[in-house]
Design a protein around this motif. Structure first.
Motif, PDB file in Angstrom:
ATOM      1  N   LEU A 135       6.302  65.203 -11.738  1.00  0.00           N
ATOM      2  CA  LEU A 135       5.488  64.259 -10.981  1.00  0.00           C
ATOM      3  C   LEU A 135       6.267  62.948 -10.897  1.00  0.00           C
ATOM      4  O   LEU A 135       6.740  62.431 -11.910  1.00  0.00           O
ATOM      5  CB  LEU A 135       4.158  64.051 -11.694  1.00  0.00           C
ATOM      6  N   ILE A 136       6.385  62.430  -9.674  1.00  0.00           N
ATOM      7  CA  ILE A 136       7.211  61.254  -9.394  1.00  0.00           C
ATOM      8  C   ILE A 136       6.349  60.115  -8.850  1.00  0.00           C
ATOM      9  O   ILE A 136       5.407  60.360  -8.095  1.00  0.00           O
ATOM     10  CB  ILE A 136       8.263  61.596  -8.310  1.00  0.00           C
ATOM     11  N   VAL A 137       6.688  58.895  -9.220  1.00  0.00           N
ATOM     12  CA  VAL A 137       6.128  57.705  -8.568  1.00  0.00           C
ATOM     13  C   VAL A 137       7.280  56.872  -8.045  1.00  0.00           C
ATOM     14  O   VAL A 137       8.381  56.890  -8.595  1.00  0.00           O
ATOM     15  CB  VAL A 137       5.232  56.850  -9.504  1.00  0.00           C
ATOM     16  N   GLN A 138       7.000  56.130  -6.974  1.00  0.00           N
ATOM     17  CA  GLN A 138       8.015  55.280  -6.360  1.00  0.00           C
ATOM     18  C   GLN A 138       7.507  53.857  -6.199  1.00  0.00           C
ATOM     19  O   GLN A 138       6.320  53.595  -6.329  1.00  0.00           O
ATOM     20  CB  GLN A 138       8.385  55.806  -4.972  1.00  0.00           C
ATOM     21  N   GLY A 139       8.432  52.978  -5.872  1.00  0.00           N
ATOM     22  CA  GLY A 139       8.088  51.590  -5.626  1.00  0.00           C
ATOM     23  C   GLY A 139       7.651  50.897  -6.899  1.00  0.00           C
ATOM     24  O   GLY A 139       8.072  51.248  -8.000  1.00  0.00           O
ATOM     25  N   SER A 140       6.756  49.921  -6.756  1.00  0.00           N
ATOM     26  CA  SER A 140       6.321  49.145  -7.923  1.00  0.00           C
ATOM     27  C   SER A 140       5.621  50.017  -8.954  1.00  0.00           C
ATOM     28  O   SER A 140       5.642  49.706 -10.140  1.00  0.00           O
ATOM     29  CB  SER A 140       5.412  47.995  -7.489  1.00  0.00           C
ATOM     30  N   SER A 141       5.033  51.135  -8.547  1.00  0.00           N
ATOM     31  CA  SER A 141       4.381  52.046  -9.497  1.00  0.00           C
ATOM     32  C   SER A 141       5.360  52.586 -10.529  1.00  0.00           C
ATOM     33  O   SER A 141       4.965  52.918 -11.645  1.00  0.00           O
ATOM     34  CB  SER A 141       3.732  53.222  -8.756  1.00  0.00           C
ATOM     35  N   ALA A 142       6.635  52.671 -10.182  1.00  0.00           N
ATOM     36  CA  ALA A 142       7.647  53.169 -11.111  1.00  0.00           C
ATOM     37  C   ALA A 142       7.849  52.228 -12.292  1.00  0.00           C
ATOM     38  O   ALA A 142       8.396  52.623 -13.316  1.00  0.00           O
ATOM     39  CB  ALA A 142       8.972  53.387 -10.375  1.00  0.00           C
ATOM     40  N   ARG A 143       7.394  50.992 -12.164  1.00  0.00           N
ATOM     41  CA  ARG A 143       7.555  50.010 -13.241  1.00  0.00           C
ATOM     42  C   ARG A 143       6.239  49.706 -13.965  1.00  0.00           C
ATOM     43  O   ARG A 143       6.127  48.701 -14.647  1.00  0.00           O
ATOM     44  CB  ARG A 143       8.173  48.734 -12.670  1.00  0.00           C
ATOM     45  N   PHE A 144       5.265  50.572 -13.847  1.00  0.00           N
ATOM     46  CA  PHE A 144       3.961  50.340 -14.470  1.00  0.00           C
ATOM     47  C   PHE A 144       3.810  50.977 -15.850  1.00  0.00           C
ATOM     48  O   PHE A 144       2.733  50.931 -16.434  1.00  0.00           O
ATOM     49  CB  PHE A 144       2.827  50.855 -13.581  1.00  0.00           C
TER      50      PHE A 144
ATOM     51  N   SER B  44      -3.093  79.756  -7.454  1.00  0.00           N
ATOM     52  CA  SER B  44      -2.033  79.028  -8.143  1.00  0.00           C
ATOM     53  C   SER B  44      -0.774  79.176  -7.300  1.00  0.00           C
ATOM     54  O   SER B  44      -0.311  80.297  -7.066  1.00  0.00           O
ATOM     55  CB  SER B  44      -1.811  79.592  -9.544  1.00  0.00           C
ATOM     56  N   ILE B  45      -0.227  78.047  -6.829  1.00  0.00           N
ATOM     57  CA  ILE B  45       0.983  78.138  -5.999  1.00  0.00           C
ATOM     58  C   ILE B  45       2.258  77.788  -6.792  1.00  0.00           C
ATOM     59  O   ILE B  45       3.352  77.954  -6.284  1.00  0.00           O
ATOM     60  CB  ILE B  45       0.863  77.260  -4.730  1.00  0.00           C
ATOM     61  N   TYR B  46       2.082  77.317  -8.004  1.00  0.00           N
ATOM     62  CA  TYR B  46       3.225  77.075  -8.892  1.00  0.00           C
ATOM     63  C   TYR B  46       2.741  77.159 -10.321  1.00  0.00           C
ATOM     64  O   TYR B  46       1.699  76.620 -10.672  1.00  0.00           O
ATOM     65  CB  TYR B  46       3.858  75.699  -8.659  1.00  0.00           C
ATOM     66  N   LYS B  47       3.506  77.852 -11.144  1.00  0.00           N
ATOM     67  CA  LYS B  47       3.225  77.909 -12.582  1.00  0.00           C
ATOM     68  C   LYS B  47       4.561  77.802 -13.293  1.00  0.00           C
ATOM     69  O   LYS B  47       5.482  78.550 -13.006  1.00  0.00           O
ATOM     70  CB  LYS B  47       2.505  79.195 -12.942  1.00  0.00           C
TER      71      LYS B  47
ATOM     72  N   MET C 206       2.212  59.260  -5.406  1.00  0.00           N
ATOM     73  CA  MET C 206       2.825  60.243  -6.277  1.00  0.00           C
ATOM     74  C   MET C 206       3.200  61.464  -5.458  1.00  0.00           C
ATOM     75  O   MET C 206       2.551  61.762  -4.461  1.00  0.00           O
ATOM     76  CB  MET C 206       1.848  60.678  -7.372  1.00  0.00           C
ATOM     77  N   PHE C 207       4.217  62.158  -5.927  1.00  0.00           N
ATOM     78  CA  PHE C 207       4.584  63.410  -5.284  1.00  0.00           C
ATOM     79  C   PHE C 207       5.253  64.333  -6.296  1.00  0.00           C
ATOM     80  O   PHE C 207       5.659  63.909  -7.377  1.00  0.00           O
ATOM     81  CB  PHE C 207       5.464  63.178  -4.053  1.00  0.00           C
ATOM     82  N   LEU C 208       5.354  65.613  -5.910  1.00  0.00           N
ATOM     83  CA  LEU C 208       6.007  66.617  -6.733  1.00  0.00           C
ATOM     84  C   LEU C 208       7.471  66.709  -6.334  1.00  0.00           C
ATOM     85  O   LEU C 208       7.816  66.557  -5.155  1.00  0.00           O
ATOM     86  CB  LEU C 208       5.354  67.978  -6.534  1.00  0.00           C
ATOM     87  N   ALA C 209       8.326  66.988  -7.307  1.00  0.00           N
ATOM     88  CA  ALA C 209       9.748  67.161  -7.031  1.00  0.00           C
ATOM     89  C   ALA C 209      10.336  68.105  -8.069  1.00  0.00           C
ATOM     90  O   ALA C 209       9.789  68.271  -9.160  1.00  0.00           O
ATOM     91  CB  ALA C 209      10.477  65.823  -7.073  1.00  0.00           C
ATOM     92  N   ARG C 210      11.460  68.719  -7.710  1.00  0.00           N
ATOM     93  CA  ARG C 210      12.202  69.547  -8.663  1.00  0.00           C
ATOM     94  C   ARG C 210      13.464  68.790  -9.060  1.00  0.00           C
ATOM     95  O   ARG C 210      14.137  68.198  -8.210  1.00  0.00           O
ATOM     96  CB  ARG C 210      12.586  70.882  -8.044  1.00  0.00           C
TER      97      ARG C 210
ATOM     98  N   ILE D  23       5.578  66.230 -16.340  1.00  0.00           N
ATOM     99  CA  ILE D  23       6.159  67.556 -16.132  1.00  0.00           C
ATOM    100  C   ILE D  23       5.016  68.469 -15.720  1.00  0.00           C
ATOM    101  O   ILE D  23       4.000  68.563 -16.425  1.00  0.00           O
ATOM    102  CB  ILE D  23       6.853  68.069 -17.408  1.00  0.00           C
ATOM    103  N   VAL D  24       5.158  69.124 -14.582  1.00  0.00           N
ATOM    104  CA  VAL D  24       4.079  69.914 -13.998  1.00  0.00           C
ATOM    105  C   VAL D  24       4.004  71.293 -14.651  1.00  0.00           C
ATOM    106  O   VAL D  24       5.016  71.989 -14.760  1.00  0.00           O
ATOM    107  CB  VAL D  24       4.275  70.053 -12.468  1.00  0.00           C
ATOM    108  N   ASP D  25       2.797  71.690 -15.059  1.00  0.00           N
ATOM    109  CA  ASP D  25       2.555  73.011 -15.620  1.00  0.00           C
ATOM    110  C   ASP D  25       2.032  73.985 -14.572  1.00  0.00           C
ATOM    111  O   ASP D  25       2.378  75.162 -14.573  1.00  0.00           O
ATOM    112  CB  ASP D  25       1.522  72.935 -16.760  1.00  0.00           C
ATOM    113  N   ASP D  26       1.162  73.490 -13.678  1.00  0.00           N
ATOM    114  CA  ASP D  26       0.493  74.380 -12.735  1.00  0.00           C
ATOM    115  C   ASP D  26       0.048  73.575 -11.521  1.00  0.00           C
ATOM    116  O   ASP D  26      -0.374  72.425 -11.662  1.00  0.00           O
ATOM    117  CB  ASP D  26      -0.734  75.010 -13.423  1.00  0.00           C
ATOM    118  N   VAL D  27       0.172  74.174 -10.334  1.00  0.00           N
ATOM    119  CA  VAL D  27      -0.352  73.577  -9.113  1.00  0.00           C
ATOM    120  C   VAL D  27      -1.287  74.599  -8.486  1.00  0.00           C
ATOM    121  O   VAL D  27      -0.898  75.747  -8.243  1.00  0.00           O
ATOM    122  CB  VAL D  27       0.770  73.208  -8.107  1.00  0.00           C
ATOM    123  N   ARG D  28      -2.531  74.186  -8.226  1.00  0.00           N
ATOM    124  CA  ARG D  28      -3.528  75.084  -7.638  1.00  0.00           C
ATOM    125  C   ARG D  28      -4.049  74.489  -6.340  1.00  0.00           C
ATOM    126  O   ARG D  28      -4.290  73.296  -6.251  1.00  0.00           O
ATOM    127  CB  ARG D  28      -4.691  75.287  -8.603  1.00  0.00           C
ATOM    128  N   LEU D  29      -4.233  75.356  -5.363  1.00  0.00           N
ATOM    129  CA  LEU D  29      -4.910  75.003  -4.116  1.00  0.00           C
ATOM    130  C   LEU D  29      -6.093  75.940  -3.988  1.00  0.00           C
ATOM    131  O   LEU D  29      -5.908  77.152  -3.829  1.00  0.00           O
ATOM    132  CB  LEU D  29      -3.983  75.167  -2.902  1.00  0.00           C
TER     133      LEU D  29
END
Length: 103
Positions: free
Chosen positions: A62-71, A97-100, A1-5, A87-93
């Protein structure tokens, strides 16, 4: 999984029957800023992803690729390899909070 805009959309009037009615978005993967760790930066790459959650242009997803996209129930019969699954609401490290959404 990964984050994307979501940076755009794709319209295809001619496509296989299974894809009729599917929303296609152009997404750009994001990564944590390597220098500061304080925000998300674009990677410069792009993908086409099928939307399964009602996302919109400009949102971080939030994105998935490959066979996970068909699960998912909605995508198991589609000829795809990239899907928006959240849909991402918040990213914390740590304590930061690095994204809201909405900021």
């Amino acid at each position: 999984m990964f984050l994307a805009r979501i940076t755009g959309n794709v319209t295809a009037t001619q496509k296989v029957d299974a894809m009729v009615g599917q929303t296609l978005f152009v997404v750009e993967p994001l990564r944590v800023n390597e220098k500061t760790g304080e925000d998300l930066q674009p990677t410069g790459r792009t993908f086409i992803a099928v939307d399964t959650v009602g996302a919109g242009e400009g949102e971080v997803v939030l994105i998935v690729q490959g066979s996970s996209a068909r699960f998912t129930e909605d995508t198991k019969t589609l000829p795809i390899d990239c899907a928006i699954i959240g849909i991402v609401d918040d990213v914390r490290l740590g304590a930061s909070s690095i994204y809201k959404a909405g900021d």
